[in-house]
Design a protein around this motif. Structure first.
Motif, short mmCIF file in Angstrom:
data_model
loop_
_atom_site.label_atom_id
_atom_site.label_comp_id
_atom_site.label_asym_id
_atom_site.label_seq_id
_atom_site.Cartn_x
_atom_site.Cartn_y
_atom_site.Cartn_z
N VAL A 36 0.68 -14.86 -3.93
CA VAL A 36 1.43 -13.65 -3.95
C VAL A 36 2.73 -13.52 -4.74
CG1 VAL A 36 2.53 -11.26 -2.44
CG2 VAL A 36 0.48 -12.91 -1.86
N ASN A 41 3.22 -7.79 -1.20
CA ASN A 41 1.71 -8.02 -1.74
C ASN A 41 1.07 -7.58 -2.92
OD1 ASN A 41 -0.59 -9.37 -0.76
ND2 ASN A 41 -1.59 -7.49 0.03
N ASN A 56 -4.79 -8.72 -2.85
CA ASN A 56 -5.48 -8.77 -1.65
C ASN A 56 -6.39 -10.01 -1.65
OD1 ASN A 56 -4.32 -6.48 -0.23
ND2 ASN A 56 -5.85 -5.08 -1.55
#
Length: 312
Positions: A36, A41, A56
Motif C-alpha cells: 500500500v 489504502n 485492494n
C-alpha cells in the motif's frame, strides 16, 4: 525445409510454454505482494482532482482459480504432448486416437454390411436397406463427378444408360471402384495422315452411329480408320478390355460432332477414375457397386422396396 523439421523448433515451443507458465506465477506473486502506497489504502494515483486508485488485495477465490489453472497446466503438460515433441507420460497422440475411433467405426459397420456379403447382385439391387446405403455412399464418393443423379456430364460417364467402357458386369464395376481406371486415347493424327484425312476419319466415325456427316468424306476416311481399329475394332464397336469406346452407339463422352472428333484424334485424351479401395471397405464397395449396377438395370422391385426408396 530441414529448418522446419529440426529438433530446435520443438525445444523452442517447449521453452515458450514453460516460460509463459513461469511468468504467470511471477505476475501472481508480484500482484499479491504489492504494498500500500498511502495510509488510506490507495496507490497514490489521482485523476481529475479527486479520483484515487485503491490498492485492494486480490480476492482469494481469484487467486485460488489462478493457482489451480497453473497447476492444471503443469499436470496436463506432464501427461499429454504439449512441450514440443515430448509425448507425455500417457503416450497419448491424436493419430492413435483417430485410429482407435476408425477401428471402432469399422467394427460397427462390419455388422451392418455382414448381412449383404453373401447376397447376389440381383438381391442387393432389390434390397431397400442395401440400396439406401449404396445411395448415400454414391452421393458422398461419386456424385462430385457423375452427378447426384448419376447421369454424368462431358468427360464423366453416365452410369444410367448401360453404356460401359469396360463392361457393366458386377465384378467389373467392383474392380473399377476399388482400383480406379485410367483411360488413354493417344494422339493419332500422325498415324491417320494429313489434316484432311483426319476430317475424313471424323466423318466416317460419325457415319458409324448414323449421325449427320459428309458421306463423301466418310467414304474417304474409311480406309484411314485402320489406324484406329487396333483399339476400337474394325467395326468400331470398341474393346471393353482396353476401355476403348464403342463408336457406333451415339454415346459421346467428350463431345459430339466433327470438331470434337478431330480434336480427339489430334490431341488425344487421358481420363482418370480414382481408386476408392483406400477410402472404402470391400463390403462398402460391394454395396456401392450393386447400387451403380442397378442404375442401368431393371432390377426386380416390389411395392415395398419402391416405397422405402422414395422415403430415403
Amino acid at each position: 525445409m530441414s529448418d522446419f523439421v529440426s529438433s530446435g523448433w520443438s525445444l523452442f515451443v517447449a521453452g515458450v510454454t514453460i516460460i509463459g507458465l513461469l511468468l504467470c506465477l511471477v505476475l501472481l506473486v508480484i500482484a499479491s505482494r504489492r504494498q500500500v502506497m498511502a495510509d488510506d489504502n490507495t496507490t497514490g494515483h489521482v485523476w481529475d482532482g479527486d479520483l484515487r486508485e485503491l490498492n485492494n488485495p486480490l480476492p482469494r477465490w481469484w487467486m485460488g482459480l489462478f493457482v489451480i489453472t497453473i497447476v492444471f497446466a503443469g499436470l496436463y503438460l506432464a501427461l499429454y504432448p504439449g512441450l514440443g515433441s515430448a509425448s507425455g507420460t500417457l503416450k497419448w497422440s491424436s493419430a492413435d486416437q483417430l485410429q482407435k475411433e476408425q477401428d471402432r467405426a469399422k467394427e460397427a459397420l462390419a455388422k451392418v454390411y455382414a448381412q449383404f456379403n453373401d447376397q447376389p447382385v440381383e438381391a442387393l439391387a432389390a434390397n431397400a436397406q442395401a440400396m439406401g446405403i449404396g445411395e448415400r455412399l454414391f452421393v458422398n464418393n461419386c456424385a462430385g463427378c457423375h452427378g447426384s443423379d448419376a447421369r454424368g456430364s462431358k468427360g464423366f460417364p453416365n452410369l444410367t444408360d448401360g453404356d460401359w467402357l469396360y463392361g457393366g458386369e458386377f465384378e467389373t464395376i467392383i474392380q473399377t471402384i476399388a482400383q480406379g481406371r485410367q483411360g488413354m486415347m493417344p494422339p493419332m493424327a500422325a498415324a491417320v495422315g494429313t489434316p484432311e484425312d483426319v476430317k475424313n476419319v471424323a466423318n466416317y466415325v460419325l457415319s458409324l452411329s448414323g449421325s449427320p456427316h459428309n458421306s463423301i468424306a466418310a467414304q474417304l476416311g474409311k480406309a484411314k480408320f485402320g489406324a484406329c481399329a487396333a483399339c476400337h475394332g474394325a467395326d468400331g464397336k470398341g474393346t471393353p478390355a482396353m476401355g476403348a469406346p464403342n463408336l457406333t452407339d451415339k454415346v459421346w463422352l467428350h463431345g459430339w460432332g466433327e470438331d470434337a472428333i478431330v480434336a480427339m484424334v489430334n490431341g488425344g485424351k487421358i481420363n482418370v477414375m480414382p481408386q476408392h479401395a483406400s477410402r472404402l471397405t470391400p463390403e462398402q464397395i460391394r454395396v456401392l457397386a450393386a447400387y451403380v449396377w442397378g442404375l442401368s438395370k431393371k432390377a426386380p422391385k416390389t411395392a415395398a422396396v419402391d416405397a422405402a426408396v422414395h422415403r430415403q
